[in-house]
Enzyme design. Structure first.
Site, PDB file in Angstrom:
ATOM      1  N   ASN A  23       0.811  -1.223   0.000  1.00 23.26           N
ATOM      2  CA  ASN A  23       0.000   0.000   0.000  1.00 23.26           C
ATOM      3  C   ASN A  23       0.840   1.267   0.000  1.00 23.26           C
ATOM      4  O   ASN A  23       0.337   2.345  -0.277  1.00 23.26           O
ATOM      5  CB  ASN A  23      -0.995  -0.019   1.164  1.00 23.26           C
ATOM      6  CG  ASN A  23      -2.049  -1.105   0.922  1.00 23.26           C
ATOM      7  OD1 ASN A  23      -2.192  -1.592  -0.197  1.00 23.26           O
ATOM      8  ND2 ASN A  23      -2.747  -1.507   1.964  1.00 23.26           N
ATOM      9  N   CYS A 117     -15.992  -2.839  -3.515  1.00 30.23           N
ATOM     10  CA  CYS A 117     -15.378  -4.168  -3.506  1.00 30.23           C
ATOM     11  C   CYS A 117     -16.027  -4.961  -2.382  1.00 30.23           C
ATOM     12  O   CYS A 117     -16.961  -4.523  -1.754  1.00 30.23           O
ATOM     13  CB  CYS A 117     -13.872  -4.080  -3.365  1.00 30.23           C
ATOM     14  SG  CYS A 117     -13.413  -3.557  -1.753  1.00 30.23           S
ATOM     15  N   ILE A 124     -15.050   7.758  -3.142  1.00 26.36           N
ATOM     16  CA  ILE A 124     -13.851   8.631  -3.147  1.00 26.36           C
ATOM     17  C   ILE A 124     -14.260  10.098  -3.059  1.00 26.36           C
ATOM     18  O   ILE A 124     -13.567  10.986  -3.539  1.00 26.36           O
ATOM     19  CB  ILE A 124     -12.966   8.362  -4.382  1.00 26.36           C
ATOM     20  CG1 ILE A 124     -13.679   8.681  -5.695  1.00 26.36           C
ATOM     21  CG2 ILE A 124     -12.412   6.956  -4.392  1.00 26.36           C
ATOM     22  CD1 ILE A 124     -12.684   8.795  -6.876  1.00 26.36           C
ATOM     23  N   ASP A 305      -6.932  -4.061   8.166  1.00 26.04           N
ATOM     24  CA  ASP A 305      -6.388  -5.105   7.263  1.00 26.04           C
ATOM     25  C   ASP A 305      -5.864  -6.314   8.023  1.00 26.04           C
ATOM     26  O   ASP A 305      -5.479  -7.304   7.408  1.00 26.04           O
ATOM     27  CB  ASP A 305      -5.254  -4.532   6.398  1.00 26.04           C
ATOM     28  CG  ASP A 305      -5.785  -3.563   5.382  1.00 26.04           C
ATOM     29  OD1 ASP A 305      -4.976  -2.853   4.760  1.00 26.04           O
ATOM     30  OD2 ASP A 305      -7.017  -3.478   5.230  1.00 26.04           O
ATOM     31  N   ILE A 327     -13.974   0.461  10.342  1.00 27.00           N
ATOM     32  CA  ILE A 327     -13.541   1.175   9.135  1.00 27.00           C
ATOM     33  C   ILE A 327     -14.416   0.837   7.941  1.00 27.00           C
ATOM     34  O   ILE A 327     -14.877   1.721   7.229  1.00 27.00           O
ATOM     35  CB  ILE A 327     -12.054   0.851   8.815  1.00 27.00           C
ATOM     36  CG1 ILE A 327     -11.154   1.083  10.024  1.00 27.00           C
ATOM     37  CG2 ILE A 327     -11.607   1.617   7.578  1.00 27.00           C
ATOM     38  CD1 ILE A 327     -10.982   2.526  10.429  1.00 27.00           C
ATOM     39  N   ARG A 397      -2.874 -10.927  -4.939  1.00 23.29           N
ATOM     40  CA  ARG A 397      -2.794  -9.487  -5.231  1.00 23.29           C
ATOM     41  C   ARG A 397      -1.891  -8.796  -4.219  1.00 23.29           C
ATOM     42  O   ARG A 397      -1.313  -7.753  -4.492  1.00 23.29           O
ATOM     43  CB  ARG A 397      -4.193  -8.852  -5.142  1.00 23.29           C
ATOM     44  CG  ARG A 397      -5.132  -9.266  -6.220  1.00 23.29           C
ATOM     45  CD  ARG A 397      -6.451  -8.588  -6.085  1.00 23.29           C
ATOM     46  NE  ARG A 397      -6.306  -7.140  -5.905  1.00 23.29           N
ATOM     47  CZ  ARG A 397      -7.336  -6.312  -5.779  1.00 23.29           C
ATOM     48  NH1 ARG A 397      -8.565  -6.795  -5.794  1.00 23.29           N
ATOM     49  NH2 ARG A 397      -7.166  -5.019  -5.632  1.00 23.29           N
TER      50      ARG A 397
HETATM   51  C1  EPZ Z   1      -6.400   1.823   1.997  1.00 22.05           C
HETATM   52  O1  EPZ Z   1      -7.652   1.820   1.326  1.00 22.05           O
HETATM   53  C2  EPZ Z   1      -5.819   0.443   1.787  1.00 22.05           C
HETATM   54  N1  EPZ Z   1      -5.649   0.211   0.364  1.00 22.05           N
HETATM   55  C3  EPZ Z   1      -6.739  -0.624   2.378  1.00 22.05           C
HETATM   56  O2  EPZ Z   1      -6.068  -1.874   2.285  1.00 22.05           O
HETATM   57  C4  EPZ Z   1      -6.953  -0.327   3.865  1.00 22.05           C
HETATM   58  O3  EPZ Z   1      -7.902  -1.246   4.378  1.00 22.05           O
HETATM   59  C5  EPZ Z   1      -7.473   1.107   4.035  1.00 22.05           C
HETATM   60  O4  EPZ Z   1      -6.568   2.036   3.401  1.00 22.05           O
HETATM   61  C6  EPZ Z   1      -7.594   1.483   5.503  1.00 22.05           C
HETATM   62  O5  EPZ Z   1      -6.345   1.383   6.112  1.00 22.05           O
HETATM   63  C7  EPZ Z   1      -4.591   0.795  -0.253  1.00 22.05           C
HETATM   64  O6  EPZ Z   1      -3.810   1.499   0.354  1.00 22.05           O
HETATM   65  C8  EPZ Z   1      -4.444   0.512  -1.717  1.00 22.05           C
HETATM   66  P1  EPZ Z   1      -9.541   4.690   3.278  1.00 22.05           P
HETATM   67  P2  EPZ Z   1      -8.435   3.220   1.122  1.00 22.05           P
HETATM   68  O7  EPZ Z   1      -9.716   5.775   2.294  1.00 22.05           O
HETATM   69  O8  EPZ Z   1      -7.439   4.313   0.976  1.00 22.05           O
HETATM   70  C9  EPZ Z   1     -14.151   5.775   3.738  1.00 22.05           C
HETATM   71  C10 EPZ Z   1      -5.715  -4.074   1.630  1.00 22.05           C
HETATM   72  O9  EPZ Z   1      -6.190  -5.114   2.103  1.00 22.05           O
HETATM   73  N2  EPZ Z   1     -13.907   6.751   2.670  1.00 22.05           N
HETATM   74  O10 EPZ Z   1      -8.592   4.887   4.422  1.00 22.05           O
HETATM   75  O11 EPZ Z   1      -9.445   3.037   0.080  1.00 22.05           O
HETATM   76  C11 EPZ Z   1     -13.995   4.336   3.267  1.00 22.05           C
HETATM   77  O12 EPZ Z   1     -15.211   3.885   2.683  1.00 22.05           O
HETATM   78  C12 EPZ Z   1      -6.621  -2.879   1.418  1.00 22.05           C
HETATM   79  O13 EPZ Z   1      -4.501  -3.888   1.346  1.00 22.05           O
HETATM   80  C13 EPZ Z   1     -14.926   7.634   2.325  1.00 22.05           C
HETATM   81  O14 EPZ Z   1     -16.018   7.603   2.893  1.00 22.05           O
HETATM   82  O15 EPZ Z   1      -9.159   3.339   2.543  1.00 22.05           O
HETATM   83  C14 EPZ Z   1     -13.662   3.613   4.554  1.00 22.05           C
HETATM   84  O16 EPZ Z   1     -14.865   3.365   5.259  1.00 22.05           O
HETATM   85  C15 EPZ Z   1      -8.073  -3.214   1.746  1.00 22.05           C
HETATM   86  N3  EPZ Z   1     -14.697   8.544   1.334  1.00 22.05           N
HETATM   87  C16 EPZ Z   1     -12.828   4.637   5.328  1.00 22.05           C
HETATM   88  O17 EPZ Z   1     -13.136   5.914   4.737  1.00 22.05           O
HETATM   89  C17 EPZ Z   1     -13.489   8.636   0.693  1.00 22.05           C
HETATM   90  O18 EPZ Z   1     -13.318   9.501  -0.186  1.00 22.05           O
HETATM   91  C18 EPZ Z   1     -11.319   4.419   5.229  1.00 22.05           C
HETATM   92  O19 EPZ Z   1     -11.003   4.295   3.852  1.00 22.05           O
HETATM   93  C19 EPZ Z   1     -12.465   7.729   1.055  1.00 22.05           C
HETATM   94  C20 EPZ Z   1     -12.689   6.795   2.057  1.00 22.05           C
END
Ligand code: EPZ
Length: 430
Positions: A23, A117, A124, A305, A327, A397
């Site tokens: 990540n 997913c 986003i 994770d 989360i 992956r």
């Molecule tokens: C990153 O995802 C990681 N992926 C995820 O790992 C990890 O679970 C996650 O961070 C939390 O640590 C990568 O880095 C590629 P977030 P990300 O934005 O960035 C909400 C793995 O197994 N949210 O921190 O997508 C979201 O829905 C993967 O390696 C919004 O609402 O996670 C979630 O509930 C799985 N709006 C929370 O925030 C947004 O614009 C945290 O998501 C963005 C996020």
């Protein structure tokens, strides 16, 4: 379809080398296109998500030369497109990092929206809020994020939710904006810090990464760099939980123990012996562990994770444990698969109530996502008899040579792609 087949019962023992953080690498590879000079990156994990992102970088016109499985040289001077094909977005969500990188460098980006997913809807909106705050016009047309700006101007951005992706994406775009950007309520994960350090090594001016407030002073351009990715906190934690669940004795090498503190603390709480060394952590599972509670939180809290892997260890621990997934809204799908192995877990919304059982029994199970897939393998290694884990593409992956590393620790596990091969495995191991 390839599967993992394993015969449970061996306690894992020995040492395993941890690879580079997936990540962190995904954000860093996207940021690498923000300069027209050579960028050399090593300690890359050789996993599918990384290979797909490198393909996408090549597809928009950058020159990508693989130095070896774990190192790459990128030169983005020849980029001729600011739009990324949907094919790449469908294969990896992290393609959304192209928005921040392309918008920062070319003031223009057209990137398909990532789908949801298996662990949640994963919007986003916070990324888009940040780009708009920097002065970009962002519209979503036919599922594509169209982001364009005359100029990007620094802004004070408050993230309503702690978001790793939004923090990294905004940090990238702000690096080449005019003036200062402040990101409040920023994510503090080690991989956010790694991307900030990478951008600074290219001449960006980012301060405060790893705290709630990140300050970015925009610069005119970024230059080439050589950089090594930090070790993968979640790969390390996965092997630590495998040691606990199989009552083994495993040392994870090439790690930063500080990044693993919340995982080490919880393993100690359930009765494991955890020894921190300079760049290694040793976990001794010992006898049957006892219950605890887990509440997943942004770093430095317990990582979401690691939730499935820890749940498997608790499924075998004495007593009743409660795991709260704070989360993502749908990250317990794998519990139905664990139930096929004899676990006793009740899921109510985002809470799992786990009554530990003495032993799981092998079964045929399906990996619903990357981390849950790894957790089901851990369950199979601790179970009585044979387990077959399907859909292992998810696991590959994010885990490099997963079954090989487990075999080096004494696991009886192989990757097979036919019933015939599975039968051969069973005949061989008896
Ligand atoms: C990153 O995802 C990681 N992926 C995820 O790992 C990890 O679970 C996650 O961070 C939390 O640590 C990568 O880095 C590629 P977030 P990300 O934005 O960035 C909400 C793995 O197994 N949210 O921190 O997508 C979201 O829905 C993967 O390696 C919004 O609402 O996670 C979630 O509930 C799985 N709006 C929370 O925030 C947004 O614009 C945290 O998501 C963005 C996020």
């Amino acid at each position: 379809m390839e599967q993992y087949i394993m015969k449970g019962g061996n306690s894992l023992a020995g040492e395993v080398q941890i690879g580079g953080a997936k990540n962190a690498a995904l954000g860093i590879l996207a940021a690498a296109i923000m300069t027209d000079e050579d960028v050399y990156i090593d300690n890359l994990p050789d996993v599918n998500d990384i290979n797909v992102l490198l393909e996408a970088i090549q597809h928009i016109g950058a020159v990508v030369s693989r130095v070896n499985r774990h190192a790459v040289r990128i030169n983005a001077e020849s980029i001729h497109a600011i739009s990324v094909e949907d094919e790449y977005m469908r294969r990896i969500r992290a393609s959304y990092y192209f928005i921040g990188a392309l918008l920062g460098k070319y003031k223009s980006a057209e990137v398909p929206l990532p789908g949801g997913c298996n662990i949640g809807s994963r919007p986003i909106d916070l990324h888009i809020k940040g780009f708009r705050a920097l002065g970009a016009k962002v519209e979503i047309e036919r599922g594509v994020v169209m982001a364009h700006a005359i100029d990007l101007v620094g802004s004070h951005i408050y993230l309503d939710k702690v978001s790793v992706g939004a923090t990294i994406n905004i940090m990238m775009a702000a690096s080449l904006a005019e003036g200062q950007t402040i990101i409040e309520n920023a994510a503090k994960e080690p991989h956010v810090v790694d991307v900030a350090n990478f951008l600074n090594s290219m001449g960006a001016n980012i301060r405060g990464a790893g705290t709630d407030v990140i300050r970015i002073k925009g610069v005119n351009r970024l230059h080439g760099t050589e950089y090594s990715i930090i070790p993968d906190q979640i790969e390390a934690g996965t092997f630590m939980c495998a040691a606990a669940a199989t009552r083994g004795d495993v040392t994870v090498r090439n790690v930063i123990p500080k990044h693993l503190e919340s995982i080490s603390a919880k393993l100690k709480e359930i009765g494991c012996e955890v020894v921190e060394l300079d760049d290694a952590v040793r976990v001794v599972g010992g006898n049957r562990q006892t219950r605890t509670n887990i509440n997943t939180q942004p770093y430095p809290g317990f990582p979401t994770d690691m939730q499935p892997q820890m749940t498997v260890a608790l499924a075998l621990a004495e007593g009743t444990s409660i795991v709260t997934e704070s989360i993502f809204e749908n990250r317990f799908k794998y519990v139905d698969e664990l139930a096929r192995m004899g676990s006793n877990i009740q899921v109510e919304g985002n809470v799992a109530i786990i009554s530990g059982v003495r032993r799981l029994k092998g079964a045929q199970v399906n990996a619903p996502d990357l981390r849950a897939g790894a957790a089901l393998v851990i369950a199979g290694l601790s179970a009585e008899g044979y387990t077959v884990v399907d859909e292992i593409g998810y696991i590959e992956r994010g885990y490099e040579h997963f079954e090989e590393k487990l075999r080096s620790l004494g696991a009886v596990i192989e990757k097979v792609d036919s019933q015939k091969e599975a039968r051969k495995f069973m005949l061989k191991v008896g």
